[in-house]
Design an enzyme around this catalytic site. Sequence first.
Site, short mmCIF file in Angstrom:
data_model
loop_
_atom_site.label_atom_id
_atom_site.label_comp_id
_atom_site.label_asym_id
_atom_site.label_seq_id
_atom_site.Cartn_x
_atom_site.Cartn_y
_atom_site.Cartn_z
N GLY A 257 48.59 43.33 54.98
CA GLY A 257 47.15 43.62 54.74
C GLY A 257 46.53 44.88 54.50
O GLY A 257 45.78 45.06 54.06
N GLU A 295 54.65 43.36 56.72
CA GLU A 295 55.34 43.19 55.48
C GLU A 295 54.37 43.15 54.41
O GLU A 295 53.12 42.29 53.67
CB GLU A 295 54.94 41.58 55.34
CG GLU A 295 55.69 40.15 56.79
CD GLU A 295 56.16 38.98 56.62
OE1 GLU A 295 53.97 38.48 56.59
OE2 GLU A 295 56.92 38.31 57.36
N PRO A 296 54.37 43.77 53.36
CA PRO A 296 53.12 44.85 52.98
C PRO A 296 53.31 43.57 51.74
O PRO A 296 54.30 44.03 50.75
CB PRO A 296 53.57 46.10 52.44
CG PRO A 296 54.87 46.02 52.90
CD PRO A 296 55.66 45.27 53.66
N TYR A 339 36.66 36.25 43.39
CA TYR A 339 36.72 37.24 45.23
C TYR A 339 35.38 37.83 44.25
O TYR A 339 35.32 38.69 44.10
CB TYR A 339 37.56 38.01 45.61
CG TYR A 339 38.91 37.22 45.55
CD1 TYR A 339 39.18 36.25 46.60
CD2 TYR A 339 40.29 38.06 45.14
CE1 TYR A 339 40.44 35.76 47.28
CE2 TYR A 339 41.49 37.31 45.37
CZ TYR A 339 41.60 36.24 46.39
OH TYR A 339 43.19 35.96 46.19
N CYS A 367 35.84 30.66 28.37
CA CYS A 367 34.53 29.93 28.74
C CYS A 367 34.55 29.49 29.92
O CYS A 367 34.31 28.88 30.65
CB CYS A 367 34.75 28.89 28.10
SG CYS A 367 35.00 28.89 25.62
N GLU A 368 33.71 30.97 30.56
CA GLU A 368 33.40 30.61 31.95
C GLU A 368 32.60 32.33 31.77
O GLU A 368 33.09 33.82 31.72
CB GLU A 368 35.09 31.32 32.63
CG GLU A 368 34.30 30.91 34.28
CD GLU A 368 35.01 29.57 34.70
OE1 GLU A 368 35.27 28.55 33.83
OE2 GLU A 368 34.45 29.62 36.21
N TYR A 396 48.50 40.77 42.63
CA TYR A 396 47.84 39.52 42.86
C TYR A 396 47.55 39.42 41.41
O TYR A 396 46.22 38.71 41.28
CB TYR A 396 47.22 39.47 44.44
CG TYR A 396 47.97 39.38 44.85
CD1 TYR A 396 48.42 38.10 45.76
CD2 TYR A 396 47.79 40.63 46.63
CE1 TYR A 396 49.09 38.39 46.81
CE2 TYR A 396 48.74 40.62 47.35
CZ TYR A 396 49.20 39.57 47.64
OH TYR A 396 49.93 40.10 49.19
#
Length: 418
Positions: A257, A295-296, A339, A367-368, A396
């Site tokens: 996190g 847990e990075p 996000y 197309c968005e 990510y």
Amino acid sequence: MNWWENEFLQVKQNKLYLENFSAEQLARKYGTPLYVYSLKKVATNYRYLRQAFEPAPTGIEVKIAYALKANSHPGLLKMLIKEGAAIDAVSPAEVEKAIQAGFPEDRIMFTGTSISQEDFERVLAHPGVTINIDAYEQIELLQAARKRCQIKNPVRVSVRWNPGLGRGFSSKTVTAGERSSDGTPIKFGIEDSRVIETFEKLRSLKFLTVGLHQHLGSGWSEEDFPVAVKAVDRMIKKARQLKMAGFNLEFLDFGGGFGPRYSPDQRLFPLKEYAAYIVDRVENSRLGLNSIIVEPGKYLVAEAGVLLVKVEYLKRSYGNLFACVNAGTYNTVPRPAIYEEAYHEIVNASQVNGGKKHRITVAGHLCETGDVFGVERLLPCPERGQILAVLMAGAYCRSMASNFNLRDIPQEILLGSL
Ligand code: LLP
């Protein structure tokens, strides 16, 4: 100096360099869009994090379990094995990927949500892996999987609890508490009142109960520190209750996190203070632990990656100025499309500073409407054929990229291994 410059990203003669390679040259040689990663930068981040936990409490090992979901490039994994890392895996395929890369089974923990019996069977094929359950109801499935796989040796199990507090840079990345900031019920972990009962059930079935785990969410900044340390206190308190109920844990796993800096105005999470806080609380708790785990994901790899794209043309419409590039967010850096709060700095690699700056929206080829890498960024006006670099693309991005619009996912190169 620009806020994002470091040993990986430098500016020479107003051009962006990735380690010693000019971004333009890499783009010409390998084509665009292109992910470029720096082994050196990941190693630096790893070592910095390791040092933040020093001196470790006497007799207690600090394990850094890389969240492989952030980026599973085999070259990165190989380097992390050499550094002594462990792995946080969230699917059977991630467990298998870690084993393929060479991680020993006893350095892998599987933390799954909405898990099937078949998932457990696939993981139990690797008996050294620790299984971290996230629901009381998973015990029955795990038990059935153990029977089916005819496993006689004790299975190592830890428990992910939900400490009632969570934090994340977006409501979609808060993973503890009752509800996220947008009201979504949180699906992860076992609620406080059922933790002891869960351990007792595991003990009655002769599972080896080895640890307690929590993960509050992803992408912390400075303002998340008070909640993060409060959750550390809750974890220690819970471990003490477990000890009183006869459970001597090997480890406490505090999850990941802690975020790196994504934007110039983001105040950095005080990692050193957080690590020192964990070390201090564990040391004073006398729980008899063998290890502390963190847990990075993002922290290790986000800033060690960029995406290079080419400007195809500039377009003006209703007073808006667009740099239209040869890549789509969903296929490359999907975070800004998913996000609302995600920010990725964009640098004109062909001309970093100077020239007249314009408010430019960097638009992708999907197309968005949400397919924009950045909205109205103040950038030296790019010319056709120039290369833009989307920063913080090491975590990510490739791992969440899709083939939407049947576009390809770009190739990846790893500097330091070329
Ligand atoms: N441990 C567990 C059990 C996790 O679920 C995660 C991330 C981590 C560790 C690592 O968190 P980190 O240190 O990377 O913040 N797709 C989102 C991030 C989702 C993370 C999910 N779990 C994003 O692009 O920001």
